[in-house]
Design a protein around this motif. Structure first.
Motif, PDB file in Angstrom:
ATOM      1  N   SER A 110      65.458   2.815  -2.350  1.00 17.26           N
ATOM      2  CA  SER A 110      66.010   1.791  -1.461  1.00 17.26           C
ATOM      3  C   SER A 110      65.162   0.530  -1.413  1.00 17.26           C
ATOM      4  CB  SER A 110      66.169   2.363  -0.047  1.00 17.26           C
ATOM      5  OG  SER A 110      64.924   2.799   0.463  1.00 17.26           O
ATOM      6  N   GLY A 111      63.984   0.536  -2.016  1.00 16.32           N
ATOM      7  CA  GLY A 111      63.164  -0.667  -2.077  1.00 16.32           C
ATOM      8  C   GLY A 111      61.994  -0.691  -1.123  1.00 16.32           C
ATOM      9  N   LYS A 112      61.563   0.451  -0.621  1.00 16.67           N
ATOM     10  CA  LYS A 112      60.451   0.446   0.337  1.00 16.67           C
ATOM     11  C   LYS A 112      59.164  -0.060  -0.314  1.00 16.67           C
ATOM     12  CE  LYS A 112      60.590   4.803   1.361  1.00 16.67           C
ATOM     13  NZ  LYS A 112      61.668   5.192   0.432  1.00 16.67           N
ATOM     14  N   THR A 113      58.838   0.456  -1.503  1.00 13.99           N
ATOM     15  CA  THR A 113      57.579   0.076  -2.133  1.00 13.99           C
ATOM     16  C   THR A 113      57.641  -1.322  -2.725  1.00 13.99           C
ATOM     17  OG1 THR A 113      57.093   2.400  -2.643  1.00 13.99           O
ATOM     18  CG2 THR A 113      55.884   0.730  -3.872  1.00 13.99           C
ATOM     19  N   GLY A 114      58.665  -1.599  -3.537  1.00 12.16           N
ATOM     20  CA  GLY A 114      58.726  -2.878  -4.227  1.00 12.16           C
ATOM     21  C   GLY A 114      59.054  -4.052  -3.339  1.00 12.16           C
ATOM     22  N   SER A 115      59.879  -3.840  -2.299  1.00 12.76           N
ATOM     23  CA  SER A 115      60.342  -4.954  -1.469  1.00 12.76           C
ATOM     24  C   SER A 115      59.564  -5.100  -0.173  1.00 12.76           C
ATOM     25  CB  SER A 115      61.829  -4.787  -1.144  1.00 12.76           C
ATOM     26  OG  SER A 115      62.601  -4.745  -2.323  1.00 12.76           O
ATOM     27  N   VAL A 116      58.853  -4.064   0.248  1.00 11.42           N
ATOM     28  CA  VAL A 116      58.167  -4.120   1.544  1.00 11.42           C
ATOM     29  C   VAL A 116      56.663  -3.888   1.381  1.00 11.42           C
ATOM     30  CG1 VAL A 116      58.047  -3.143   3.863  1.00 11.42           C
ATOM     31  CG2 VAL A 116      60.263  -3.331   2.717  1.00 11.42           C
ATOM     32  N   VAL A 117      56.284  -2.750   0.819  1.00  9.71           N
ATOM     33  CA  VAL A 117      54.871  -2.366   0.797  1.00  9.71           C
ATOM     34  C   VAL A 117      54.055  -3.289  -0.100  1.00  9.71           C
ATOM     35  CG1 VAL A 117      53.274  -0.526   0.179  1.00  9.71           C
ATOM     36  CG2 VAL A 117      55.380   0.025   1.389  1.00  9.71           C
ATOM     37  N   TRP A 118      54.531  -3.516  -1.317  1.00  9.57           N
ATOM     38  CA  TRP A 118      53.755  -4.339  -2.248  1.00  9.57           C
ATOM     39  C   TRP A 118      53.592  -5.773  -1.734  1.00  9.57           C
ATOM     40  CZ3 TRP A 118      54.610  -4.273  -8.291  1.00  9.57           C
ATOM     41  CH2 TRP A 118      53.599  -5.013  -8.898  1.00  9.57           C
ATOM     42  N   PRO A 119      54.647  -6.469  -1.293  1.00  9.13           N
ATOM     43  CA  PRO A 119      54.410  -7.822  -0.765  1.00  9.13           C
ATOM     44  C   PRO A 119      53.458  -7.852   0.421  1.00  9.13           C
ATOM     45  CG  PRO A 119      56.740  -7.494  -1.212  1.00  9.13           C
ATOM     46  CD  PRO A 119      56.091  -6.165  -1.348  1.00  9.13           C
ATOM     47  N   LEU A 120      53.575  -6.864   1.327  1.00 12.82           N
ATOM     48  CA  LEU A 120      52.677  -6.845   2.476  1.00 12.82           C
ATOM     49  C   LEU A 120      51.235  -6.582   2.043  1.00 12.82           C
ATOM     50  CD1 LEU A 120      54.797  -4.923   5.136  1.00 12.82           C
ATOM     51  CD2 LEU A 120      54.343  -7.372   5.001  1.00 12.82           C
ATOM     52  N   ALA A 121      51.037  -5.656   1.109  1.00 13.97           N
ATOM     53  CA  ALA A 121      49.685  -5.395   0.622  1.00 13.97           C
ATOM     54  C   ALA A 121      49.111  -6.630  -0.071  1.00 13.97           C
ATOM     55  CB  ALA A 121      49.696  -4.203  -0.332  1.00 13.97           C
ATOM     56  N   GLU A 122      49.949  -7.325  -0.829  1.00 18.44           N
ATOM     57  CA  GLU A 122      49.504  -8.546  -1.499  1.00 18.44           C
ATOM     58  C   GLU A 122      49.105  -9.612  -0.487  1.00 18.44           C
ATOM     59  OE1 GLU A 122      51.498 -10.043  -5.322  1.00 18.44           O
ATOM     60  OE2 GLU A 122      52.322 -11.332  -3.756  1.00 18.44           O
ATOM     61  N   SER A 123      49.901  -9.769   0.565  1.00 22.03           N
ATOM     62  CA  SER A 123      49.580 -10.748   1.595  1.00 22.03           C
ATOM     63  C   SER A 123      48.274 -10.407   2.293  1.00 22.03           C
ATOM     64  CB  SER A 123      50.725 -10.817   2.612  1.00 22.03           C
ATOM     65  OG  SER A 123      50.394 -11.650   3.692  1.00 22.03           O
ATOM     66  N   LEU A 124      48.075  -9.149   2.611  1.00 16.20           N
ATOM     67  CA  LEU A 124      46.845  -8.755   3.289  1.00 16.20           C
ATOM     68  C   LEU A 124      45.631  -8.932   2.384  1.00 16.20           C
ATOM     69  CD1 LEU A 124      48.266  -5.591   5.056  1.00 16.20           C
ATOM     70  CD2 LEU A 124      47.508  -7.687   6.181  1.00 16.20           C
ATOM     71  N   CYS A 125      45.799  -8.734   1.082  1.00  8.73           N
ATOM     72  CA  CYS A 125      44.688  -8.985   0.158  1.00  8.73           C
ATOM     73  C   CYS A 125      44.333 -10.470   0.129  1.00  8.73           C
ATOM     74  CB  CYS A 125      45.051  -8.490  -1.240  1.00  8.73           C
ATOM     75  SG  CYS A 125      45.057  -6.692  -1.427  1.00  8.73           S
ATOM     76  N   LEU A 126      45.338 -11.346   0.194  1.00  3.71           N
ATOM     77  CA  LEU A 126      45.060 -12.780   0.273  1.00  3.71           C
ATOM     78  C   LEU A 126      44.341 -13.123   1.573  1.00  3.71           C
ATOM     79  CD1 LEU A 126      48.390 -14.265  -1.145  1.00  3.71           C
ATOM     80  CD2 LEU A 126      46.143 -14.312  -2.230  1.00  3.71           C
ATOM     81  N   HIS A 127      44.759 -12.500   2.666  1.00  2.10           N
ATOM     82  CA  HIS A 127      44.070 -12.724   3.934  1.00  2.10           C
ATOM     83  C   HIS A 127      42.623 -12.235   3.858  1.00  2.10           C
ATOM     84  CE1 HIS A 127      47.205 -14.301   6.525  1.00  2.10           C
ATOM     85  NE2 HIS A 127      48.053 -13.438   6.007  1.00  2.10           N
TER      86      HIS A 127
END
Length: 708
Positions: A312-329
């Motif tokens: 349904s897109g949990k990893t590709g659409s939610v988890v990965w973008p959030l993890a990427e954003s937190l890494c930038l932070h």
């Protein structure tokens, strides 16, 4: 060859006879290169400055603020195009007809009576043809304008002009923003100038204009300036670092200024990452429709739970973008992130993290500290008991694992007092199994050291081993799942490895933990519970809570325990949050589903949800008052012969009996999203998401296109 024995760089061709250099040669010499050969030219800073100066107005929770244009709260009444244009044309024809009737005298001459009453006879009957023409045709023009205004209002000409005229073209054309005034320009760093750091502001403004600054640099320097304002750093140290390194000042300990690649769109000024776009659906509030949907630390601080089946897109659409954003932070010095998932789950490249713990992989550089870096036996026992037997505790909200904690504390305390460290996995397994050799050696060492209180703890443990309901055997079986050959080189307590401890969350660190899901599913769940327990325990004792800490769990199956729910509830007060994903709420014990949904502020239901999962979301989202319209058609019965003839003719033409429509409007309370709508009304690639930020502001459940 030259006179000194070296060969000329131009080959074996004959060298020309050298001659003294004159003024003409100096003028013809090429300019000095500005960069090394093969290096592309430096970009200008126009793209960065455009991004920095873009408007970011205040908006409701979850709205992508970059370039956002606020919309009204209520949807304006929009007339269909066909009805609008036909009404405008009919109004024009009516006005034309009225003017024609007046001009040709079919309606009499009464309409010129005002002119005759309010003007002298000498004006109307003068011998001046120009004056007469001006008077009479001016009056005709005034009457025509009055007719045009009336029919224009009736035909909504203003709406036609706004929808299809020049205003519509101006809205469609790209808007060229004017450069802001110097005192309002964020690229001038005026807050640094006001505090006395004008030299640092000039250096940063110059590097931004030359294209040497990135969004991560801007966020990192802004974070360092917050440290100056709060008193953690001195102004002199900050200014010296900026003057020396420019945009590269105050670097992350890794030395990185950006990630190897980006999947999603990020805006580090607001701290948001764009996940998709809200659908143009009647169930979404009008102010949210067709706007970008974004999350940031202000929303993740209340934690996020995403539920949806596999694919349904949990990893590709939610988890990965959030993890990427937190890494930038984290690179900007704002956050610490721990991402936990199965090996190969697609959580970003290895280079995007500072610490990668690959449990079960012999090539892993880092190990995982089984005891969370603590030296307190009671604290270590509590965390380890949650990991080993947290799922065996009473699933009701009041349940706990105090028995498991007591058993482990009875062994960890004496062992640490004797050896100065906690036991390794094989040693802990032997102690829990009650192996005579290790227990006897531990007892003798305590007797020699005179540790009477710890001897009583060990005696109590030995007495409990003989009871049928002793939890020690269960803990030994759980520890045996970690005492496997695949994990032989991990969980070392002798100091010979590089264990990672979640006590490091006081620093902006990026951590990824790869779990050995294949062939070790039970061990993976134990380790995931261990990381979750250590995270909730570590964020509660942090000294610097200005750093946002977030735990991202790609699959929380088997992790939801009473203690885990209580830990998630406490994260908000410690400036921390968690991102949890589940395939179905059936993976959570029934008594814990309500507390889990109540403990998180952001709830996401992805497409493909089951009706019984949808029922839990429908209950937590509650109901709302809506305006229901009931339409009733009542047949009209004619009483006169003429009426009956008209009704018969109408029935022949339309095929339906003449009816009268009655509309009843009433206020009713209905579910925001019903279980059936969540199960069958969410299109593929979409999700229904409700949001709450750390300030308590809410966003209702929104239908979001995660592919937008």
């Amino acid at each position: 060859m030259d006179s000194d024995g070296t060969q000329d760089a131009r080959g074996t061709h004959a060298r020309p006879v050298p001659r003294p250099a004159g003024p003409a040669d100096a003028a013809a010499a090429p300019p000095r290169p500005t960069r090394a050969p093969g290096v592309p030219p430096l970009p200008d800073g126009s793209a960065f400055l455009t991004w920095l100066r873009a408007p970011r107005p205040e908006a409701a929770p979850g709205v992508w603020r970059f370039g956002y244009r606020p919309r009204p709260e209520q949807e304006p009444e929009r007339i269909p195009a066909r009805q609008l244009l036909s009404g405008a044309v009919i109004a024009f024809l009516v006005g034309w007809l009225v003017w024609s009737l007046l001009w040709n005298g079919y309606l009499g001459g009464w309409w010129v009576l005002p002119l005759e009453l309010f003007t002298p006879d000498s004006w109307r009957h003068s011998d001046d043809p120009v004056g007469n023409a001006f008077l009479w045709y001016g009056y005709y023009t005034l009457i025509a304008l009055a007719i045009m205004i009336v029919v224009g209002r009736l035909g909504r000409w203003g709406e036609v002009w706004r929808r299809y005229g020049l205003p519509a073209w101006h809205r469609a054309a790209p808007v060229h923003e004017r450069p802001p005034a110097p005192e309002e320009d964020p690229a001038q760093w005026n807050h640094l100038r006001a505090a006395g750091a004008a030299d640092a502001a000039d250096r940063l403004a110059a590097e931004a204009g030359r294209g040497l600054m990135r969004d991560v640099d801007h966020a990192r320097i802004a974070r360092a300036w917050q440290g100056v304002r709060s008193g953690r750093h001195s102004l002199a140290t900050f200014t010296a670092a900026v003057l020396e390194d420019g945009a590269a000042a105050c670097l992350h300990p890794s030395g990185e200024r950006d990630l190897p690649g980006r999947l999603a769109r990020h805006d580090l000024v607001t701290g948001q990452v764009r996940l998709g776009e809200t659908a143009d659906d009647p169930r979404n509030p009008y102010a949210y429709r067709r706007t970008g949907l974004a999350l940031g630390p202000d929303l993740l601080g209340t934690s996020l739970l995403a539920v949806g089946p596999a694919g349904s897109g949990k990893t590709g659409s939610v988890v990965w973008p959030l993890a990427e954003s937190l890494c930038l932070h984290a690179l900007a010095g704002r956050a610490a992130v721990v991402v936990v998932g199965a090996a190969g789950a697609g959580l970003g490249p290895v280079d995007a993290y500072d610490v990668v713990v690959r449990i079960g992989n012999p090539e892993s550089v880092y190990d995982l500290d089984l005891y969370g870096g603590t030296t307190d036996p009671d604290e270590a026992a509590a965390v380890l008991a949650e990991a080993l037997a947290g799922d065996l505790a009473d699933p009701h909200p009041g349940g706990d694992s105090r028995r498991s904690t007591t058993v482990l504390a009875q062994l960890l305390g004496p062992y640490r007092a004797v050896h100065g460290r906690f036991p390794s996995v094989p040693e802990l397994r032997q102690l829990l199994d009650g192996t005579p050799g290790p227990l006897g050696a531990l007892r003798k060492a305590l007797e020699d050291a005179g540790q009477e209180s710890l001897l009583r703890e060990l005696d109590a443990r030995e007495r409990q081993m003989g009871h049928p309901g002793d939890i020690g055997s269960v803990l030994a079986d759980r520890v045996a799942l970690l005492d496997r050959p695949a994990f032989a080189g991990f969980f070392d307590t002798s100091g010979q490895s590089r264990p990672f401890s979640l006590r490091a969350l006081d620093h902006p660190v990026r951590v990824r933990v790869d779990l050995p899901a294949r062939g070790h599913a039970d061990a993976s769940r134990i380790l995931a519970r261990l990381v979750l327990a250590q995270f909730t325990a570590s964020v509660a004792v942090r000294e610097d809570r200005s750093l946002f800490a977030c735990l991202v769990l790609d699959d929380a199956t088997g992790l939801i325990t009473p203690e885990a729910v209580r830990g998630v509830q406490r994260l908000r007060s410690g400036n921390a949050g968690a991102v949890l994903t589940l395939r179905t709420l059936d993976d959570v014990p029934r008594p814990l589903r309500g507390p889990l949904l109540g403990s998180v502020g952001c709830r996401m239901a992805l497409s493909g949800l089951t009706p019984w999962d949808g029922q839990d979301f429908a209950e937590v989202w509650g109901k709302e008052w809506i305006e229901a319209r009931d339409v009733t058609d009542r047949q009209i019965i004619a009483e006169t012969p003429a009426g009956k003839a008209v009704h018969m003719l109408r029935r022949v033409i339309t095929g339906h009996a003449p009816t009268a429509r009655a509309v009843t409007v009433r206020q009713v309370e209905r579910e925001r999203w019903s279980a059936s709508e969540l199960a069958h009304g969410v299109p593929p690639g979409h999700a229904v998401l409700s949001l709450t930020n750390v300030r308590g502001e809410h966003a209702p459940p929104l239908l979001v296109d995660l592919r937008g």
